[in-house]
Design an enzyme around this catalytic site. Structure first.
Site, mmCIF file in Angstrom:
data_model
loop_
_atom_site.group_PDB
_atom_site.id
_atom_site.type_symbol
_atom_site.label_atom_id
_atom_site.label_comp_id
_atom_site.label_asym_id
_atom_site.label_seq_id
_atom_site.Cartn_x
_atom_site.Cartn_y
_atom_site.Cartn_z
ATOM 1 N N LEU A 142 0.863 -1.177 0.000
ATOM 2 C CA LEU A 142 0.000 0.000 0.000
ATOM 3 C C LEU A 142 0.899 1.226 0.000
ATOM 4 O O LEU A 142 1.969 1.217 0.628
ATOM 5 C CB LEU A 142 -0.905 0.031 1.240
ATOM 6 C CG LEU A 142 -1.966 -1.062 1.384
ATOM 7 C CD1 LEU A 142 -2.752 -0.852 2.677
ATOM 8 C CD2 LEU A 142 -2.908 -1.091 0.189
ATOM 9 N N ASP A 143 0.473 2.285 -0.673
ATOM 10 C CA ASP A 143 1.232 3.524 -0.622
ATOM 11 C C ASP A 143 1.383 3.980 0.827
ATOM 12 O O ASP A 143 0.551 3.662 1.683
ATOM 13 C CB ASP A 143 0.517 4.621 -1.426
ATOM 14 C CG ASP A 143 0.404 4.278 -2.898
ATOM 15 O OD1 ASP A 143 1.239 3.513 -3.398
ATOM 16 O OD2 ASP A 143 -0.541 4.775 -3.547
ATOM 17 N N ARG A 144 2.413 4.764 1.067
ATOM 18 C CA ARG A 144 2.712 5.205 2.437
ATOM 19 C C ARG A 144 1.489 5.785 3.144
ATOM 20 O O ARG A 144 1.209 5.442 4.297
ATOM 21 C CB ARG A 144 3.827 6.257 2.412
ATOM 22 C CG ARG A 144 4.211 6.770 3.805
ATOM 23 C CD ARG A 144 5.219 7.894 3.698
ATOM 24 N NE ARG A 144 4.638 9.059 3.031
ATOM 25 C CZ ARG A 144 5.322 10.161 2.711
ATOM 26 N NH1 ARG A 144 6.604 10.236 2.966
ATOM 27 N NH2 ARG A 144 4.709 11.174 2.122
ATOM 28 N N THR A 146 -1.720 5.468 2.239
ATOM 29 C CA THR A 146 -2.946 4.682 2.104
ATOM 30 C C THR A 146 -3.019 3.740 3.296
ATOM 31 O O THR A 146 -2.039 3.071 3.613
ATOM 32 C CB THR A 146 -2.950 3.872 0.792
ATOM 33 O OG1 THR A 146 -2.924 4.782 -0.313
ATOM 34 C CG2 THR A 146 -4.188 2.999 0.687
ATOM 35 N N ARG A 250 -5.602 5.490 -7.840
ATOM 36 C CA ARG A 250 -5.373 6.924 -7.949
ATOM 37 C C ARG A 250 -5.266 7.350 -9.412
ATOM 38 O O ARG A 250 -5.829 8.374 -9.828
ATOM 39 C CB ARG A 250 -4.107 7.299 -7.171
ATOM 40 C CG ARG A 250 -4.203 6.943 -5.690
ATOM 41 C CD ARG A 250 -2.852 6.973 -4.992
ATOM 42 N NE ARG A 250 -2.323 8.323 -4.885
ATOM 43 C CZ ARG A 250 -1.122 8.590 -4.372
ATOM 44 N NH1 ARG A 250 -0.325 7.603 -3.954
ATOM 45 N NH2 ARG A 250 -0.704 9.839 -4.301
#
Length: 338
Positions: A142-144, A146, A250
């Site tokens: 997961l993105d930082r 998110t 996104r």
């Protein structure tokens, strides 16, 4: 930042094993390292992730490799970072990642990552290393900023099995997001190629480049909110990932002209238009899969964290009503109900 390598298989290489072909290329590491990249899901053939190092390449095959960032070698240091674990057994665990936590060491984030926390919790010897020694246990990222549910594997066999669930699109992953504007249709599918942007290497972009990797996102609208002065209204959406490309939701929501609220890379507007959020409104709220060894159906849900819930509560009086899907899902997100 990871590097991308793109190769077009010539006629003289047709019939070679994938790992052997890659290992012979100047832009790639050794054959054994390439085999590990294949097993880690970092190699795509004709836009589709390939997990078999034994696959035979054909003339004209388009091969893309995501090479990991080159870092100084070093062991992952155990760090007592709190983990919100929702399911755990001898093979795997499901956890809820907090916003701001990077998944594995990278430039500027050498420690204090989820990988450090997993090593502390499980021990390095009890984590899969198919993704690399610096990504112990990591199955998907997961993105930082998110938040939400993620899987981690305690051994290589489990890690490969879970990655295969992703490849075969049988790992059910669902996200909640709030986007700008009103999405008119109640549901839809976005099926595009995604590649690194040619204008900004930090970003990904929808692309028809032959080396772009296929990305599929389906979505269903949960609730719509009317416009007010200074904004275009909002739509609460559940997104279902069938592939796992970097920044996929996104990029896809921006592609249909409904970027995520608060998104610093792909979003728009000022602080008020973004409901004063300082990160993208994106939360991994549901995972469901068949356990690769027990056959048990593992199903976990995760309510919205406080900052996303607060942003949504701010829109309460502007609701235009929920869809049938929203009537089912929104009450499970931990929001205050009338």
């Amino acid at each position: 930042m990871a590097a991308d390598v793109h190769l077009l298989v010539p006629s003289e290489a047709a019939g070679e094993r994938l790992d052997a072909y890659l290992g012979a290329q100047d832009a790639c590491p050794s054959r054994s390292a390439c085999a590990k990249l294949v097993e880690a899901g970092a190699v795509a053939v004709n836009g589709e992730t390939c997990l078999s190092k034994k696959q035979v390449v054909c003339e004209g095959d388009r091969i893309s490799i995501e090479l990991p960032e080159v870092r100084e070698p070093g062991a992952i240091v155990p760090q007592a970072i709190p983990l919100d674990i929702r399911y755990e057994d001898d093979h795997l665990l499901v956890l809820s990642k907090q916003r701001g936590l990077v998944c594995h060491p990278a430039h500027g984030h050498e420690d204090g990552t989820l990988a450090n926390a997993l090593v502390y919790h499980c021990g390095i010897e009890h984590l899969g290393t198919v993704q690399g020694e610096d990504r112990p246990g990591i199955v998907h990222r997961l993105d930082r900023d998110t938040s939400g549910l993620m899987l981690a594997a305690k051994d290589d066999e489990t890690q490969r099995a879970l990655q295969n669930l992703i490849r075969t699109r049988t790992l059910d992953r669902r996200y909640i997001t709030l986007v700008h504007g009103e999405i008119v249709m109640d549901e839809g599918t976005i099926n595009t190629g995604i590649a690194r942007s040619t204008r900004d290497r930090v970003k990904m972009a929808v692309s028809d480049d032959p080396f772009a990797r296929q990305a599929i996102t389906t979505f269903q609208v949960l609730e719509r909110f009317e416009p007010a002065r200074g904004d275009e209204g909002y739509t609460l959406v559940e997104c279902h990932l069938y592939t796992g490309r970097t920044h996929q939701i996104r990029v896809h929501m921006r592609h249909i002209h409904h970027p995520l609220v608060g998104d610093p890379l792909y979003g728009k507007g000022n602080g008020r238009m973004n409901l004063d959020l300082d990160r993208q409104f994106l939360h991994s709220w549901s995972v469901q899969f068949e356990h690769p060894f027990t056959g048990e159906v593992v199903s976990c849900r995760d309510e919205l964290p406080w900052d996303l819930a607060a942003a949504l509560e701010e829109l309460h009086d502007r609701s235009l009503g929920r869809t049938a899907a929203g009537d089912v899902i929104v009450p499970q997100l931990g929001l205050l109900e009338d």
